[in-house]
Design a protein around this motif. Structure first.
Motif, mmCIF file in Angstrom:
data_model
loop_
_atom_site.group_PDB
_atom_site.id
_atom_site.type_symbol
_atom_site.label_atom_id
_atom_site.label_comp_id
_atom_site.label_asym_id
_atom_site.label_seq_id
_atom_site.Cartn_x
_atom_site.Cartn_y
_atom_site.Cartn_z
ATOM 1 N N THR A 15 -11.877 19.801 -2.645
ATOM 2 C CA THR A 15 -11.527 20.477 -3.883
ATOM 3 C C THR A 15 -12.550 20.150 -4.961
ATOM 4 O O THR A 15 -13.133 19.071 -4.983
ATOM 5 N N THR A 16 -12.735 21.080 -5.815
ATOM 6 C CA THR A 16 -13.630 20.855 -6.957
ATOM 7 C C THR A 16 -12.858 20.466 -8.217
ATOM 8 O O THR A 16 -13.440 20.191 -9.258
ATOM 9 N N GLU A 17 -11.602 20.476 -8.067
ATOM 10 C CA GLU A 17 -10.738 20.140 -9.211
ATOM 11 C C GLU A 17 -10.634 18.625 -9.365
ATOM 12 O O GLU A 17 -10.518 17.884 -8.401
ATOM 13 N N LEU A 18 -10.696 18.155 -10.630
ATOM 14 C CA LEU A 18 -10.653 16.718 -10.910
ATOM 15 C C LEU A 18 -9.225 16.210 -10.727
ATOM 16 O O LEU A 18 -8.272 16.742 -11.294
ATOM 17 N N GLN A 19 -9.080 15.161 -9.904
ATOM 18 C CA GLN A 19 -7.774 14.552 -9.644
ATOM 19 C C GLN A 19 -7.618 13.269 -10.484
ATOM 20 O O GLN A 19 -8.586 12.549 -10.717
ATOM 21 N N ASN A 20 -6.376 13.007 -10.890
ATOM 22 C CA ASN A 20 -6.061 11.798 -11.682
ATOM 23 C C ASN A 20 -5.003 10.964 -10.964
ATOM 24 O O ASN A 20 -4.015 11.506 -10.458
ATOM 25 N N ARG A 21 -5.216 9.683 -10.939
ATOM 26 C CA ARG A 21 -4.248 8.753 -10.359
ATOM 27 C C ARG A 21 -4.104 7.554 -11.302
ATOM 28 O O ARG A 21 -5.043 7.157 -11.990
ATOM 29 N N THR A 22 -2.909 6.980 -11.273
ATOM 30 C CA THR A 22 -2.644 5.771 -12.069
ATOM 31 C C THR A 22 -2.100 4.702 -11.136
ATOM 32 O O THR A 22 -1.217 4.977 -10.311
ATOM 33 N N PHE A 23 -2.599 3.475 -11.287
ATOM 34 C CA PHE A 23 -2.187 2.358 -10.434
ATOM 35 C C PHE A 23 -1.727 1.184 -11.296
ATOM 36 O O PHE A 23 -2.309 0.903 -12.343
ATOM 37 N N ARG A 24 -0.719 0.496 -10.786
ATOM 38 C CA ARG A 24 -0.252 -0.754 -11.397
ATOM 39 C C ARG A 24 -0.433 -1.846 -10.341
ATOM 40 O O ARG A 24 0.134 -1.758 -9.251
ATOM 41 N N LEU A 25 -1.167 -2.841 -10.714
ATOM 42 C CA LEU A 25 -1.493 -3.894 -9.752
ATOM 43 C C LEU A 25 -1.262 -5.282 -10.346
ATOM 44 O O LEU A 25 -1.430 -5.490 -11.556
ATOM 45 N N ARG A 26 -0.917 -6.199 -9.479
ATOM 46 C CA ARG A 26 -0.817 -7.625 -9.843
ATOM 47 C C ARG A 26 -1.951 -8.333 -9.105
ATOM 48 O O ARG A 26 -1.958 -8.386 -7.881
ATOM 49 N N VAL A 27 -2.839 -8.894 -9.868
ATOM 50 C CA VAL A 27 -4.023 -9.539 -9.298
ATOM 51 C C VAL A 27 -3.903 -11.048 -9.490
ATOM 52 O O VAL A 27 -3.689 -11.525 -10.616
ATOM 53 N N THR A 28 -4.043 -11.779 -8.389
ATOM 54 C CA THR A 28 -4.067 -13.240 -8.452
ATOM 55 C C THR A 28 -5.523 -13.695 -8.483
ATOM 56 O O THR A 28 -6.293 -13.403 -7.568
ATOM 57 N N VAL A 29 -5.877 -14.392 -9.514
ATOM 58 C CA VAL A 29 -7.254 -14.852 -9.707
ATOM 59 C C VAL A 29 -7.286 -16.358 -9.497
ATOM 60 O O VAL A 29 -6.461 -17.099 -10.038
ATOM 61 N N THR A 30 -8.262 -16.810 -8.706
ATOM 62 C CA THR A 30 -8.415 -18.237 -8.393
ATOM 63 C C THR A 30 -9.774 -18.722 -8.869
ATOM 64 O O THR A 30 -10.799 -18.046 -8.673
ATOM 65 N N ASP A 31 -9.756 -19.894 -9.492
ATOM 66 C CA ASP A 31 -10.992 -20.527 -9.946
ATOM 67 C C ASP A 31 -11.386 -21.588 -8.917
ATOM 68 O O ASP A 31 -10.728 -22.621 -8.777
ATOM 69 N N ALA A 32 -12.442 -21.335 -8.189
ATOM 70 C CA ALA A 32 -12.932 -22.270 -7.177
ATOM 71 C C ALA A 32 -14.303 -22.747 -7.600
ATOM 72 O O ALA A 32 -15.293 -21.999 -7.508
ATOM 73 N N ASP A 33 -14.358 -24.020 -8.089
ATOM 74 C CA ASP A 33 -15.625 -24.626 -8.512
ATOM 75 C C ASP A 33 -16.331 -23.803 -9.598
ATOM 76 O O ASP A 33 -17.557 -23.616 -9.579
ATOM 77 N N GLY A 34 -15.554 -23.290 -10.535
ATOM 78 C CA GLY A 34 -16.129 -22.536 -11.639
ATOM 79 C C GLY A 34 -16.409 -21.079 -11.332
ATOM 80 O O GLY A 34 -16.893 -20.358 -12.206
ATOM 81 N N ARG A 35 -16.091 -20.634 -10.135
ATOM 82 C CA ARG A 35 -16.294 -19.222 -9.764
ATOM 83 C C ARG A 35 -14.940 -18.570 -9.567
ATOM 84 O O ARG A 35 -14.168 -18.978 -8.706
ATOM 85 N N MET A 36 -14.663 -17.553 -10.373
ATOM 86 C CA MET A 36 -13.360 -16.885 -10.320
ATOM 87 C C MET A 36 -13.450 -15.653 -9.444
ATOM 88 O O MET A 36 -14.348 -14.819 -9.609
ATOM 89 N N THR A 37 -12.485 -15.538 -8.555
ATOM 90 C CA THR A 37 -12.418 -14.394 -7.635
ATOM 91 C C THR A 37 -10.968 -13.953 -7.505
ATOM 92 O O THR A 37 -10.032 -14.700 -7.844
ATOM 93 N N ALA A 38 -10.778 -12.735 -6.969
ATOM 94 C CA ALA A 38 -9.432 -12.215 -6.714
ATOM 95 C C ALA A 38 -9.005 -12.664 -5.324
ATOM 96 O O ALA A 38 -9.608 -12.280 -4.317
ATOM 97 N N SER A 39 -7.983 -13.504 -5.277
ATOM 98 C CA SER A 39 -7.505 -14.003 -3.982
ATOM 99 C C SER A 39 -6.359 -13.166 -3.416
ATOM 100 O O SER A 39 -6.026 -13.274 -2.228
ATOM 101 N N LYS A 40 -5.772 -12.320 -4.273
ATOM 102 C CA LYS A 40 -4.672 -11.492 -3.804
ATOM 103 C C LYS A 40 -4.496 -10.324 -4.748
ATOM 104 O O LYS A 40 -4.570 -10.483 -5.970
ATOM 105 N N VAL A 41 -4.237 -9.112 -4.179
ATOM 106 C CA VAL A 41 -4.006 -7.901 -4.977
ATOM 107 C C VAL A 41 -2.801 -7.177 -4.391
ATOM 108 O O VAL A 41 -2.733 -6.900 -3.202
#
Length: 249
Positions: free
Chosen positions: A219-245
């Motif tokens: 399709t050439t038509e623009l699609q829209n989506r909305t998401f709600r997420l809970r992101v778990t962020v972990t700090d490992a030795d000063g580096r933050m990453t997403a450990s769970k979504v």
């Protein structure tokens, strides 16, 4: 008869008339005491005396022979205070100085404690901000893919992953890149809202609401989506990453 008397008076010698020679002048002498006499001071008294007024009545003595009793001396408060023992004043001064020192120490300690607390609060706020920023960036990368850069977009998302999220997404990264290229998907994400849900030392959970606009080959038509997420962020030795979504309904 009068002529005879006048003649007799003319015939009398000059000594008979007052024993004063004829033609004698009254001698005049200068003012002041005669020469040779001591200088005398003339004091002139006023003819009328002015009554003398006493400012205070003088009490008559009952008995001139009796001894007068001195009036009791009453010490003023200032004199009484000045007569206090020097040791007592010294102890009081030491007590006041000690109290002032304690107040100063208390103020210094309170200032230091407040400064440390403020620094800790600022550090905690900055750390929480980093958790939220990491979660926002992870979700933004999840919702942004281009058909011409699908492999790089997937790799970017893997670099921000760890733990459970890395295991789940890592096994699907290659198929995801193939699907994006085959379906000609162009997706652009944006963050609508985000908030810190919890903070537990080196781990925090962040709620993120994201939107995505995309097009594909079907399709050439623009699609829209909305998401709600809970992101778990972990700090490992000063580096933050997403450990769970997790997707939140």
């Amino acid at each position: 008869m009068s002529s005879d008397n006048e003649q007799d008076a003319e015939n009398k010698p000059d000594e008979a008339v007052g024993a004063t020679p004829r033609g004698r002048r009254r001698s005049s002498r200068p003012a002041g005491p005669p020469p040779g006499e001591a200088h005398a001071t003339v004091v002139r008294k006023p003819t009328t005396s002015k009554p003398v007024e006493l400012s205070k009545p003088v009490a008559a003595k009952a008995d001139s022979g009796a001894k007068s009793t001195p009036a009791p001396v009453v010490a003023t408060p200032a004199e009484a205070e000045s007569k206090q023992p020097r040791a007592k004043r010294s102890v009081r001064s030491m007590v006041l100085a000690g109290a002032a020192a304690l107040v100063i120490v208390a103020l210094v300690v309170a200032t230091v404690v407040l400064a440390i607390a403020k620094r800790n609060d600022d550090s905690r706020d900055a750390r929480r901000g980093e958790f939220v920023s990491t979660a926002r960036q992870v979700v933004l990368n999840m919702t942004s893919f281009k058909k011409d850069s699908a492999s790089d977009d997937v790799k970017k998302l893997l670099d921000q992953s760890s733990g459970e999220f890395m295991q789940d997404f890592g096994s699907k990264s290659d198929p995801l890149a193939d699907i994006v290229q085959r379906l000609q998907i162009d997706a652009t994400g944006d963050i609508i809202e985000s908030a810190l849900e919890s903070d537990d030392g080196d781990t925090a959970t962040v709620l993120v609401v994201a939107g995505m606009q995309f097009t594909n080959a079907g399709t050439t038509e623009l699609q829209n989506r909305t998401f709600r997420l809970r992101v778990t962020v972990t700090d490992a030795d000063g580096r933050m990453t997403a450990s769970k979504v997790e997707f939140v309904p």
